[in-house]
Design a protein around this motif. Structure first.
Motif, PDB file in Angstrom:
ATOM      1  N   TYR A  74       0.835  -1.195   0.000  1.00  0.00           N
ATOM      2  CA  TYR A  74       0.000   0.000   0.000  1.00  0.00           C
ATOM      3  C   TYR A  74       0.872   1.248   0.000  1.00  0.00           C
ATOM      4  CZ  TYR A  74      -3.841   3.150   1.178  1.00  0.00           C
ATOM      5  OH  TYR A  74      -4.769   4.154   1.163  1.00  0.00           O
ATOM      6  N   THR A  75       0.524   2.215  -0.808  1.00  0.00           N
ATOM      7  CA  THR A  75       1.243   3.481  -0.862  1.00  0.00           C
ATOM      8  C   THR A  75       0.402   4.561  -0.199  1.00  0.00           C
ATOM      9  OG1 THR A  75       2.341   2.860  -2.928  1.00  0.00           O
ATOM     10  CG2 THR A  75       2.312   5.195  -2.353  1.00  0.00           C
ATOM     11  N   VAL A  76       0.977   5.238   0.781  1.00  0.00           N
ATOM     12  CA  VAL A  76       0.245   6.293   1.483  1.00  0.00           C
ATOM     13  C   VAL A  76       0.039   7.470   0.543  1.00  0.00           C
ATOM     14  CG1 VAL A  76       0.333   7.928   3.389  1.00  0.00           C
ATOM     15  CG2 VAL A  76       1.092   5.579   3.723  1.00  0.00           C
ATOM     16  N   ASN A  77      -1.217   7.882   0.397  1.00  0.00           N
ATOM     17  CA  ASN A  77      -1.555   8.988  -0.488  1.00  0.00           C
ATOM     18  C   ASN A  77      -2.797   9.667   0.071  1.00  0.00           C
ATOM     19  OD1 ASN A  77      -2.220  10.788  -2.484  1.00  0.00           O
ATOM     20  ND2 ASN A  77      -1.960   9.351  -4.166  1.00  0.00           N
ATOM     21  N   ALA A  78      -2.653  10.910   0.522  1.00  0.00           N
ATOM     22  CA  ALA A  78      -3.772  11.619   1.145  1.00  0.00           C
ATOM     23  C   ALA A  78      -4.907  11.877   0.169  1.00  0.00           C
ATOM     24  CB  ALA A  78      -3.283  12.942   1.737  1.00  0.00           C
ATOM     25  N   GLN A  79      -4.642  11.843  -1.144  1.00  0.00           N
ATOM     26  CA  GLN A  79      -5.677  12.136  -2.129  1.00  0.00           C
ATOM     27  C   GLN A  79      -6.419  10.882  -2.588  1.00  0.00           C
ATOM     28  OE1 GLN A  79      -6.260  15.330  -2.688  1.00  0.00           O
ATOM     29  NE2 GLN A  79      -4.568  15.755  -1.293  1.00  0.00           N
ATOM     30  N   ALA A  80      -5.935   9.710  -2.192  1.00  0.00           N
ATOM     31  CA  ALA A  80      -6.525   8.470  -2.701  1.00  0.00           C
ATOM     32  C   ALA A  80      -7.604   7.961  -1.757  1.00  0.00           C
ATOM     33  CB  ALA A  80      -5.437   7.413  -2.885  1.00  0.00           C
ATOM     34  N   ILE A  81      -8.851   8.147  -2.146  1.00  0.00           N
ATOM     35  CA  ILE A  81      -9.968   7.609  -1.379  1.00  0.00           C
ATOM     36  C   ILE A  81     -10.025   6.106  -1.631  1.00  0.00           C
ATOM     37  CG2 ILE A  81     -12.445   7.712  -0.972  1.00  0.00           C
ATOM     38  CD1 ILE A  81     -10.909  10.219  -0.190  1.00  0.00           C
ATOM     39  N   ASP A  82     -10.142   5.328  -0.560  1.00  0.00           N
ATOM     40  CA  ASP A  82     -10.052   3.879  -0.711  1.00  0.00           C
ATOM     41  C   ASP A  82     -11.085   3.211   0.185  1.00  0.00           C
ATOM     42  OD1 ASP A  82      -9.227   1.391  -1.440  1.00  0.00           O
ATOM     43  OD2 ASP A  82      -7.115   1.700  -0.971  1.00  0.00           O
ATOM     44  N   SER A  83     -11.345   1.948  -0.083  1.00  0.00           N
ATOM     45  CA  SER A  83     -12.268   1.173   0.735  1.00  0.00           C
ATOM     46  C   SER A  83     -11.591   0.649   1.994  1.00  0.00           C
ATOM     47  CB  SER A  83     -12.829  -0.009  -0.073  1.00  0.00           C
ATOM     48  OG  SER A  83     -11.771  -0.834  -0.531  1.00  0.00           O
ATOM     49  N   LEU A  84     -10.278   0.725   2.058  1.00  0.00           N
ATOM     50  CA  LEU A  84      -9.516   0.317   3.236  1.00  0.00           C
ATOM     51  C   LEU A  84      -8.608   1.460   3.667  1.00  0.00           C
ATOM     52  CD1 LEU A  84      -8.362  -3.308   2.277  1.00  0.00           C
ATOM     53  CD2 LEU A  84     -10.183  -2.676   3.862  1.00  0.00           C
ATOM     54  N   SER A  85      -8.462   1.618   4.990  1.00  0.00           N
ATOM     55  CA  SER A  85      -7.528   2.600   5.527  1.00  0.00           C
ATOM     56  C   SER A  85      -6.671   1.924   6.584  1.00  0.00           C
ATOM     57  CB  SER A  85      -8.274   3.793   6.128  1.00  0.00           C
ATOM     58  OG  SER A  85      -8.855   4.569   5.110  1.00  0.00           O
ATOM     59  N   TYR A  86      -5.492   2.499   6.825  1.00  0.00           N
ATOM     60  CA  TYR A  86      -4.517   1.845   7.686  1.00  0.00           C
ATOM     61  C   TYR A  86      -4.045   2.793   8.779  1.00  0.00           C
ATOM     62  CZ  TYR A  86      -4.309  -1.449   3.805  1.00  0.00           C
ATOM     63  OH  TYR A  86      -4.643  -2.340   2.817  1.00  0.00           O
ATOM     64  N   THR A  87      -3.711   2.194   9.927  1.00  0.00           N
ATOM     65  CA  THR A  87      -3.091   2.919  11.024  1.00  0.00           C
ATOM     66  C   THR A  87      -1.811   2.193  11.400  1.00  0.00           C
ATOM     67  OG1 THR A  87      -5.203   3.702  11.895  1.00  0.00           O
ATOM     68  CG2 THR A  87      -3.328   3.704  13.404  1.00  0.00           C
ATOM     69  N   GLN A  88      -0.718   2.934  11.495  1.00  0.00           N
ATOM     70  CA  GLN A  88       0.578   2.350  11.798  1.00  0.00           C
ATOM     71  C   GLN A  88       1.158   3.033  13.025  1.00  0.00           C
ATOM     72  OE1 GLN A  88       3.945   3.379   9.308  1.00  0.00           O
ATOM     73  NE2 GLN A  88       4.537   1.251   9.161  1.00  0.00           N
ATOM     74  N   GLY A  89       1.703   2.247  13.955  1.00  0.00           N
ATOM     75  CA  GLY A  89       2.251   2.797  15.187  1.00  0.00           C
ATOM     76  C   GLY A  89       3.562   3.504  14.987  1.00  0.00           C
ATOM     77  N   ILE A  90       4.100   4.026  16.089  1.00  0.00           N
ATOM     78  CA  ILE A  90       5.380   4.737  16.134  1.00  0.00           C
ATOM     79  C   ILE A  90       5.376   5.909  15.146  1.00  0.00           C
ATOM     80  CG2 ILE A  90       7.880   4.456  16.269  1.00  0.00           C
ATOM     81  CD1 ILE A  90       7.558   1.512  16.389  1.00  0.00           C
ATOM     82  N   TYR A  91       4.415   6.793  15.328  1.00  0.00           N
ATOM     83  CA  TYR A  91       4.349   8.026  14.526  1.00  0.00           C
ATOM     84  C   TYR A  91       4.295   7.714  13.031  1.00  0.00           C
ATOM     85  CZ  TYR A  91       6.045   9.702  19.025  1.00  0.00           C
ATOM     86  OH  TYR A  91       6.205   9.943  20.365  1.00  0.00           O
ATOM     87  N   GLY A  92       3.481   6.745  12.648  1.00  0.00           N
ATOM     88  CA  GLY A  92       3.406   6.338  11.248  1.00  0.00           C
ATOM     89  C   GLY A  92       2.144   6.845  10.573  1.00  0.00           C
TER      90      GLY A  92
END
Length: 317
Positions: free
Chosen positions: A296-314
């Motif tokens: 998965y590539t983080v992209n603030a403009q890409a609306i998706d059916s899945l979202s992710y949360t990553q620890g350690i200030y990710g």
């Protein structure tokens, strides 16, 4: 004898009294109804008041529904403020979706007491860490790298995940003992080379902690440490989180302890604690690096059916 008087005047007044009383009641009810009707007819509906002078775009349409849609995306802010962390992480871990995260810990050390002797010798040095979480396996093949830094740290300064750290070239490496998986807390002890202790006490005259920041003390010649796990990689990740809080009931959790003796009188021995625990706040921060090389590539403009949360200030949703 009973007398009977025929009062004809009274008999004639009865119909008049009845009619008068009935008319009075009806007239009162009619007047009351008329008054209420007049009051009501003079009031304009408040919801329509002024509607004729408003533009059509200002009118509000109200509707209801029992369904709604949700959109989300995964975002990422870098760098982030990482100072004054109480449970830092060191090492790396690999997320199949977001890639690899590497973290190190930078901190001042703090003395627990001032030295009163003369020339010092080192018997041994140990590092105590309270490990509160770990990821991956080390099997005694992972090691800590403890490097002396040359940067001066300040308690009132802001530090970020990308703050540069310069080292003096002096440091030690030590194997991490096997960690138990049947408990959430591992209190571990590691033996360090005596050379590290000698670096810590190399200027005995400054072996005290100044109450005034302008006064020269231990931090004048030993700025702090940078702890990493170089042996942890993306293909062989290993991450530990440890506790640098201070518990007044159990004293300190994470610290270096140097066993010393007086060279002029070897029978005079003592112990020195160099604390990571901030009973009095150490300047400290985490250095964190994210490599988004997963699926998965983080992209603030890409609306998706899945979202992710990553620890350690990710990444975050």
């Amino acid at each position: 004898m009973t007398r009977y008087y025929c009062n004809t005047g009274y008999k004639l007044r009865l119909p008049f009294i009845y009619v008068y009383r009935t008319f009075r009641k009806a007239a009162f009810a009619g007047i009351l109804f008329a008054g209420l009707w007049l009051l009501n007819s003079c009031e304009e509906k408040p919801t329509m008041l002024g509607s004729g002078i408003l533009p059509g775009s200002d009118h509000i349409s109200i509707f209801s529904t029992d369904t709604f849609g949700v959109t989300s995306y995964t975002d990422y802010i870098y760098p982030t403020n990482t100072q004054s962390t109480y449970r830092p992480y060191i090492g790396s871990y690999n997320d199949p979706y977001l890639g690899t995260t590497t973290s190190g810990f930078v901190s001042q050390l703090r003395l627990n007491k001032a030295w009163k002797g003369d020339s010092l010798g080192v018997d041994s040095v140990k590092l105590h860490l309270r490990v509160t979480s770990h990821y991956g396996t080390n099997n005694n093949s992972k090691y800590l790298r403890i490097s002396e830094i040359s940067n001066t740290l300040y308690r009132n300064a802001a530090y970020y995940s990308d703050t540069p750290v310069d080292t003096t070239g002096d440091g030690v490496s030590v194997n991490i003992p096997a960690l138990r998986s049947d408990t959430t807390v591992n209190d571990i002890e590691m033996t360090l080379p005596n050379s590290f202790g000698e670096r810590l006490i190399r200027e005995p005259a400054k072996l005290f902690h100044a109450s005034d920041t302008a006064e020269i003390d231990f931090t004048d010649y030993f700025k702090g440490i940078y702890i990493t796990i170089p042996s942890a990689t993306a293909s062989d990740p290993f991450l530990i989180g440890f506790d640098v809080t201070f518990d007044s009931k159990t004293s300190w959790h994470s610290y270096f302890i140097v066993y010393v003796y007086n060279i002029n009188d070897p029978t005079q021995k003592d112990t020195y604690l160099f604390l990571l625990d901030p009973k009095t706040e150490n300047a400290r921060f985490s250095k964190v690096k994210h490599e988004f090389n997963g699926k998965y590539t983080v992209n603030a403009q890409a609306i998706d059916s899945l979202s992710y949360t990553q620890g350690i200030y990710g990444a975050f949703t």
